[in-house]
Enzyme design. Structure first.
Site, PDB file in Angstrom:
ATOM      1  N   SER A   1     -44.472 -60.246 -22.653  1.00 44.80           N
ATOM      2  CA  SER A   1     -45.247 -60.350 -21.422  1.00 44.80           C
ATOM      3  C   SER A   1     -46.596 -60.685 -21.604  1.00 44.80           C
ATOM      4  O   SER A   1     -47.436 -61.513 -20.702  1.00 44.80           O
ATOM      5  CB  SER A   1     -45.039 -59.082 -20.255  1.00 44.80           C
ATOM      6  OG  SER A   1     -45.486 -58.049 -21.214  1.00 44.80           O
TER       7      SER A   1
ATOM      8  N   HIS B   1     -51.120 -57.078 -21.108  1.00 48.59           N
ATOM      9  CA  HIS B   1     -50.943 -58.121 -20.141  1.00 48.59           C
ATOM     10  C   HIS B   1     -52.443 -58.696 -20.005  1.00 48.59           C
ATOM     11  O   HIS B   1     -52.745 -59.926 -20.092  1.00 48.59           O
ATOM     12  CB  HIS B   1     -50.544 -57.642 -18.841  1.00 48.59           C
ATOM     13  CG  HIS B   1     -49.191 -57.131 -18.560  1.00 48.59           C
ATOM     14  ND1 HIS B   1     -48.816 -56.550 -17.700  1.00 48.59           N
ATOM     15  CD2 HIS B   1     -48.249 -57.255 -19.712  1.00 48.59           C
ATOM     16  CE1 HIS B   1     -47.099 -56.310 -17.848  1.00 48.59           C
ATOM     17  NE2 HIS B   1     -47.089 -56.763 -19.162  1.00 48.59           N
TER      18      HIS B   1
END
Length: 283
Positions: A204, A261
């Site tokens: 991610s 992230h």
């Protein structure tokens, strides 16, 4: 992207577009003030595109001859993956690692975490990143990106990797995609490790880097051929903020690697800003 030809606004290019994709010629058609502009991704396909354009103007058949069914299905299946080898390799490695975890269990996870993990005195003991690197375990800087801890975790990360990575690699080549993958993976993993977290993983961070990169390229260099729906940008950034709240754990999403992230997003913004600036100066 290389400008090939400008066509009037009222020309129907649907048949031409279908034929270009059927011949595996990467392209994009943009609406400009003076008409429709046809762009080419790979300059080595310039001559085949011109020949196809001439046949289109003459009203000749454009679609390639049909191959035997077995051969055609095999080529159609592998074609998209061959066009973007770095993206396909990253996706394949994630799937292989996920399958290996299912067969071999925690031994695979321990081999790929950012620092060595061992069971000692009935609990987990963690190594030191400096010591791991000094002993030659350099892969640990990147390998957590290929770890996934459930089907949903894997599926969503692979979806965005394919969506954004394929666009980067098709438009700017495998070297650019590899650079993004490496820098984003390193940035995301180190950002998460800096918070004291050791057991984390997932693609991610790279996905958020690719999102930022594609968005900046499409915004600052619209002629580069990149495109991302604005609502998708809003959705993913909204998810980023939501995952930082206590509500995410309350509704069952558990611990989210928020710093990874953010680390990936920062890398994507930096590289996207630089390369979109280069594209603007060249246009």
């Amino acid at each position: 992207m290389y400008r090939v030809i400008q066509l009037p606004h009222d020309v129907d290019t649907r048949e031409l577009r279908r034929a270009l994709w059927a011949h595996r010629i990467g392209h994009r058609i943009t609406e400009e003030a003076d008409g429709q502009v046809l762009w080419l991704v790979d300059p080595e396909q310039h001559d085949p595109m011109l020949k196809l354009l001439e046949r289109w103007r003459q009203g000749e058949p454009l679609m390639p001859e049909r191959e035997p069914a077995a051969r055609r299905s095999h080529a159609e299946l592998l074609g998209p993956f061959r066009q973007v080898p770095v993206t396909s390799l990253a996706l394949g490695l994630c799937l292989v690692v996920f399958a290996a975890i299912g067969v071999l269990g925690d031994r695979v996870i321990a081999a790929l975490t950012i620092v060595p993990v061992v069971v000692a005195n009935g609990g987990l003991a963690f190594g030191n990143l400096g010591d791991a690197l000094a002993s030659g375990q350099l892969w640990r800087l990147l390998s957590p990106a290929f770890l996934h801890f459930g089907w949903m975790h894997l599926i969503f990360n692979m979806l965005w990797l394919w969506y954004f990575g394929r666009q980067v690699e098709a438009l700017q080549g495998s070297r650019r995609m590899l650079t993004l993958l490496l820098f984003a993976g390193l940035g995301a993993n180190l950002a998460q490790y800096a918070t004291g977290t050791v057991l984390f993983g997932g693609m991610s961070g790279v996905d958020f880097a690719l999102l930022a990169y594609v968005w900046l390229m499409s915004w600052r260099a619209p002629r580069s051929g990149f495109f991302v729906p604005q609502m998708l940008v809003v959705f993913m950034l909204g998810w980023l903020v939501f995952a930082m709240t206590d509500m995410a754990a309350t509704v069952g999403f558990g611990n989210v690697a928020n710093e990874a992230h953010l680390g990936g997003l920062v890398v994507g913004l930096a590289l996207g800003w630089y390369h979109s600036g280069c594209a603007r100066r060249q246009s």
